[in-house]
Design a protein around this motif. Sequence first.
Motif, PDB file in Angstrom:
ATOM      1  N   TYR A 189       0.866  -1.193   0.000  1.00  0.00           N
ATOM      2  CA  TYR A 189       0.000   0.000   0.000  1.00  0.00           C
ATOM      3  C   TYR A 189       0.893   1.231   0.000  1.00  0.00           C
ATOM      4  N   ILE A 190       0.596   2.194  -0.888  1.00  0.00           N
ATOM      5  CA  ILE A 190       1.432   3.391  -0.999  1.00  0.00           C
ATOM      6  C   ILE A 190       0.615   4.659  -0.763  1.00  0.00           C
ATOM      7  N   ASN A 191       1.317   5.724  -0.436  1.00  0.00           N
ATOM      8  CA  ASN A 191       0.676   6.996  -0.099  1.00  0.00           C
ATOM      9  C   ASN A 191       0.492   7.841  -1.358  1.00  0.00           C
ATOM     10  N   ALA A 192      -0.378   7.373  -2.235  1.00  0.00           N
ATOM     11  CA  ALA A 192      -0.672   8.084  -3.485  1.00  0.00           C
ATOM     12  C   ALA A 192      -2.163   7.937  -3.748  1.00  0.00           C
ATOM     13  N   GLU A 193      -2.906   9.022  -3.624  1.00  0.00           N
ATOM     14  CA  GLU A 193      -4.363   8.966  -3.715  1.00  0.00           C
ATOM     15  C   GLU A 193      -4.844   8.314  -5.006  1.00  0.00           C
ATOM     16  N   GLU A 194      -4.188   8.639  -6.124  1.00  0.00           N
ATOM     17  CA  GLU A 194      -4.596   8.092  -7.414  1.00  0.00           C
ATOM     18  C   GLU A 194      -4.538   6.570  -7.427  1.00  0.00           C
ATOM     19  N   PHE A 195      -3.591   6.004  -6.678  1.00  0.00           N
ATOM     20  CA  PHE A 195      -3.389   4.563  -6.705  1.00  0.00           C
ATOM     21  C   PHE A 195      -3.921   3.872  -5.446  1.00  0.00           C
ATOM     22  N   GLN A 196      -4.659   4.626  -4.603  1.00  0.00           N
ATOM     23  CA  GLN A 196      -5.299   4.028  -3.447  1.00  0.00           C
ATOM     24  C   GLN A 196      -6.743   3.634  -3.739  1.00  0.00           C
ATOM     25  N   LYS A 197      -7.297   4.207  -4.817  1.00  0.00           N
ATOM     26  CA  LYS A 197      -8.709   3.954  -5.136  1.00  0.00           C
ATOM     27  C   LYS A 197      -8.967   2.477  -5.374  1.00  0.00           C
ATOM     28  N   ASP A 198      -8.026   1.827  -6.028  1.00  0.00           N
ATOM     29  CA  ASP A 198      -8.120   0.373  -6.235  1.00  0.00           C
ATOM     30  C   ASP A 198      -6.853  -0.230  -5.654  1.00  0.00           C
ATOM     31  N   ALA A 199      -6.840  -0.347  -4.342  1.00  0.00           N
ATOM     32  CA  ALA A 199      -5.620  -0.705  -3.626  1.00  0.00           C
ATOM     33  C   ALA A 199      -5.113  -2.098  -3.981  1.00  0.00           C
ATOM     34  N   PHE A 200      -6.001  -3.035  -4.202  1.00  0.00           N
ATOM     35  CA  PHE A 200      -5.566  -4.393  -4.535  1.00  0.00           C
ATOM     36  C   PHE A 200      -4.955  -4.433  -5.941  1.00  0.00           C
ATOM     37  N   ARG A 201      -5.535  -3.661  -6.844  1.00  0.00           N
ATOM     38  CA  ARG A 201      -4.972  -3.582  -8.190  1.00  0.00           C
ATOM     39  C   ARG A 201      -3.575  -2.966  -8.161  1.00  0.00           C
ATOM     40  N   THR A 202      -3.410  -1.940  -7.347  1.00  0.00           N
ATOM     41  CA  THR A 202      -2.104  -1.291  -7.225  1.00  0.00           C
ATOM     42  C   THR A 202      -1.080  -2.248  -6.631  1.00  0.00           C
ATOM     43  N   SER A 203      -1.484  -2.998  -5.612  1.00  0.00           N
ATOM     44  CA  SER A 203      -0.570  -3.954  -4.991  1.00  0.00           C
ATOM     45  C   SER A 203      -0.110  -5.000  -6.002  1.00  0.00           C
ATOM     46  N   ALA A 204      -1.046  -5.528  -6.772  1.00  0.00           N
ATOM     47  CA  ALA A 204      -0.691  -6.520  -7.789  1.00  0.00           C
ATOM     48  C   ALA A 204       0.230  -5.912  -8.843  1.00  0.00           C
ATOM     49  N   SER A 205      -0.020  -4.659  -9.193  1.00  0.00           N
ATOM     50  CA  SER A 205       0.816  -3.975 -10.178  1.00  0.00           C
ATOM     51  C   SER A 205       2.233  -3.793  -9.652  1.00  0.00           C
ATOM     52  N   LEU A 206       2.373  -3.432  -8.389  1.00  0.00           N
ATOM     53  CA  LEU A 206       3.699  -3.284  -7.790  1.00  0.00           C
ATOM     54  C   LEU A 206       4.473  -4.599  -7.838  1.00  0.00           C
ATOM     55  N   VAL A 207       3.795  -5.690  -7.555  1.00  0.00           N
ATOM     56  CA  VAL A 207       4.455  -7.006  -7.591  1.00  0.00           C
ATOM     57  C   VAL A 207       4.908  -7.333  -9.013  1.00  0.00           C
ATOM     58  N   ARG A 208       4.077  -6.988 -10.019  1.00  0.00           N
ATOM     59  CA  ARG A 208       4.460  -7.234 -11.416  1.00  0.00           C
ATOM     60  C   ARG A 208       5.672  -6.393 -11.820  1.00  0.00           C
TER      61      ARG A 208
END
Length: 285
Positions: A189-208
Amino acid sequence: EESVLFEKRIKCMNGMGETAEVIGACTEAAKVAEKVLPKTVSGLDDVVASIADVFSLMLYPVKKANLFYKYKLKEFAMDLQAQIAERKIVNFKMPELEVFGPVLEAMRYTIDNVDLRKLYLNLLASSVDADSPDLAHPSYVDVIKRMNGYDARLFQYLLSERGYIEAANPKVYICNSNRIVLNATPEWYINAEEFQKDAFRTSASLVRIAGAGLIDLMYDHSAGGSYDWVSSSAVLKKILDDRQRVKVDKLELTYTKSVIVVNDNGRQFAKACGIQYGGEIQYAA
């Protein structure tokens, strides 16, 4: 003989062959191109024309399937020329086949994806610079192919932050126990409002992105900040409240302080693909 073969492929492109012949031409394009295309080029127009010729051959079946294809060959050549001109290249060379062949092949299927198209065009532009022969690494083609537009925008954000980027690994903890609620929160989880809206999607993207070798996810490493943004996050509070409504046991939000850093490979990839360190993707519309 090779020149004649290549000319036959171009004639197929111009509608002088049957569909089966055209498709066959595309499968052989890369083999022929290595022998037919010039090994040296004298300037910008020369290199763009040479690459556009091969792309025209490879794009034909896609164009035939969709006569209203949004991104035509002429636009490809103009955009590529603009990207190369932006770099103020002095000494030109034909790109290595292991770079431009896979790039053109991939662009047949992602040409309407603005975020990925920018990366591919900039990678092609880097590959014609004779003074930086190792910048456009062949592996970067596969990196882009593994991305979608969301991944590209997220990587651009991480690059813009510079240095160590605060990240958290939140958990929903069951009070007075050693247990957590599994899969209740995103892994990263990161401190960026744009990427908190879909937090699970962002987490998966970070792993990729980390799997592509562009960033390092450093678990249990603090960047020295307070990390107050985690406990005050509206997204995580809602997750906790939703879970509490269906749980008898009292729950609380806990987290591990971590960091993310764009590594050396990620910075070289950014440079090759026209992403300024701390800025936007450089793309001439």
